[in-house]
Design a protein around this motif. Sequence first.
Motif, PDB file in Angstrom:
ATOM      1  N   VAL A 142      -2.898  -7.853   2.275  1.00 28.48           N
ATOM      2  CA  VAL A 142      -3.665  -8.677   1.337  1.00 28.48           C
ATOM      3  C   VAL A 142      -2.884  -9.929   0.970  1.00 28.48           C
ATOM      4  N   GLN A 143      -1.595  -9.788   0.742  1.00 29.28           N
ATOM      5  CA  GLN A 143      -0.792 -10.952   0.376  1.00 29.28           C
ATOM      6  C   GLN A 143      -0.694 -11.930   1.547  1.00 29.28           C
ATOM      7  N   GLY A 144      -0.538 -11.431   2.756  1.00 34.92           N
ATOM      8  CA  GLY A 144      -0.498 -12.300   3.924  1.00 34.92           C
ATOM      9  C   GLY A 144      -1.806 -13.038   4.120  1.00 34.92           C
ATOM     10  N   TYR A 145      -2.904 -12.357   3.919  1.00 35.95           N
ATOM     11  CA  TYR A 145      -4.216 -13.002   4.032  1.00 35.95           C
ATOM     12  C   TYR A 145      -4.370 -14.076   2.966  1.00 35.95           C
ATOM     13  N   THR A 146      -3.868 -13.805   1.760  1.00 37.33           N
ATOM     14  CA  THR A 146      -3.972 -14.748   0.656  1.00 37.33           C
ATOM     15  C   THR A 146      -3.175 -16.015   0.924  1.00 37.33           C
ATOM     16  N   LEU A 147      -2.092 -15.920   1.684  1.00 37.87           N
ATOM     17  CA  LEU A 147      -1.290 -17.106   1.988  1.00 37.87           C
ATOM     18  C   LEU A 147      -2.056 -18.124   2.825  1.00 37.87           C
ATOM     19  N   PHE A 148      -2.951 -17.662   3.673  1.00 35.54           N
ATOM     20  CA  PHE A 148      -3.644 -18.547   4.588  1.00 35.54           C
ATOM     21  C   PHE A 148      -5.083 -18.846   4.196  1.00 35.54           C
ATOM     22  N   LEU A 150      -9.326 -10.706  -3.165  1.00 38.25           N
ATOM     23  CA  LEU A 150      -9.343  -9.783  -4.309  1.00 38.25           C
ATOM     24  C   LEU A 150      -8.480 -10.343  -5.427  1.00 38.25           C
ATOM     25  N   SER A 151      -8.796  -9.979  -6.653  1.00 38.81           N
ATOM     26  CA  SER A 151      -7.896 -10.308  -7.751  1.00 38.81           C
ATOM     27  C   SER A 151      -6.675  -9.381  -7.656  1.00 38.81           C
ATOM     28  N   ILE A 152      -5.676  -9.665  -8.439  1.00 35.46           N
ATOM     29  CA  ILE A 152      -4.462  -8.847  -8.398  1.00 35.46           C
ATOM     30  C   ILE A 152      -4.767  -7.414  -8.823  1.00 35.46           C
ATOM     31  N   LEU A 170      -4.421  -4.109  -6.408  1.00 29.16           N
ATOM     32  CA  LEU A 170      -3.602  -2.936  -6.744  1.00 29.16           C
ATOM     33  C   LEU A 170      -4.440  -1.655  -6.753  1.00 29.16           C
ATOM     34  N   ALA A 171      -5.659  -1.755  -7.286  1.00 23.42           N
ATOM     35  CA  ALA A 171      -6.524  -0.569  -7.332  1.00 23.42           C
ATOM     36  C   ALA A 171      -6.882  -0.104  -5.919  1.00 23.42           C
ATOM     37  N   VAL A 172      -7.241  -1.046  -5.058  1.00 22.36           N
ATOM     38  CA  VAL A 172      -7.576  -0.675  -3.681  1.00 22.36           C
ATOM     39  C   VAL A 172      -6.335  -0.177  -2.955  1.00 22.36           C
ATOM     40  N   GLY A 173      -5.182  -0.794  -3.218  1.00 21.10           N
ATOM     41  CA  GLY A 173      -3.932  -0.338  -2.610  1.00 21.10           C
ATOM     42  C   GLY A 173      -3.599   1.092  -3.002  1.00 21.10           C
ATOM     43  N   LEU A 174      -3.815   1.423  -4.268  1.00 21.77           N
ATOM     44  CA  LEU A 174      -3.583   2.805  -4.707  1.00 21.77           C
ATOM     45  C   LEU A 174      -4.571   3.767  -4.059  1.00 21.77           C
ATOM     46  N   VAL A 179       3.749   4.327   2.239  1.00 19.13           N
ATOM     47  CA  VAL A 179       3.688   3.381   3.356  1.00 19.13           C
ATOM     48  C   VAL A 179       2.296   2.771   3.467  1.00 19.13           C
ATOM     49  N   GLY A 180       1.256   3.574   3.325  1.00 22.98           N
ATOM     50  CA  GLY A 180      -0.110   3.066   3.402  1.00 22.98           C
ATOM     51  C   GLY A 180      -0.415   2.073   2.291  1.00 22.98           C
ATOM     52  N   CYS A 181      -0.017   2.398   1.073  1.00 20.19           N
ATOM     53  CA  CYS A 181      -0.256   1.525  -0.070  1.00 20.19           C
ATOM     54  C   CYS A 181       0.462   0.193   0.101  1.00 20.19           C
ATOM     55  N   LEU A 182       1.736   0.243   0.428  1.00 18.12           N
ATOM     56  CA  LEU A 182       2.505  -0.989   0.584  1.00 18.12           C
ATOM     57  C   LEU A 182       2.028  -1.812   1.766  1.00 18.12           C
ATOM     58  N   SER A 183       1.620  -1.171   2.842  1.00 19.08           N
ATOM     59  CA  SER A 183       1.104  -1.899   4.007  1.00 19.08           C
ATOM     60  C   SER A 183      -0.164  -2.660   3.643  1.00 19.08           C
TER      61      SER A 183
END
Length: 81
Positions: free
Chosen positions: A33-39, A44-46, A50-54, A24-28
Amino acid sequence: MSGYPADAMGLDPRTKSALLWGVVGCLSFLVLVQGYTLFVEPPLSIARGLAVGLAVGVGATIGAYVLEPRIAARAADRPER
């Protein structure tokens, strides 16, 4: 044996709960990050995302595993209202 797959794999409920909190923490984090990237411009790069998400997922897993018994004990000692 209760018939749940986690029991067959040797996972006790506390470990299973901690792993699920990690997911849940990783996916959240990745959703944020993806929501921030939309606006705004991508922070971060992809690969870094992913590294920070992990890392967030591992931190959430460890935190949940360590803190769950303490929170449960505190809740059990709390007087009812």
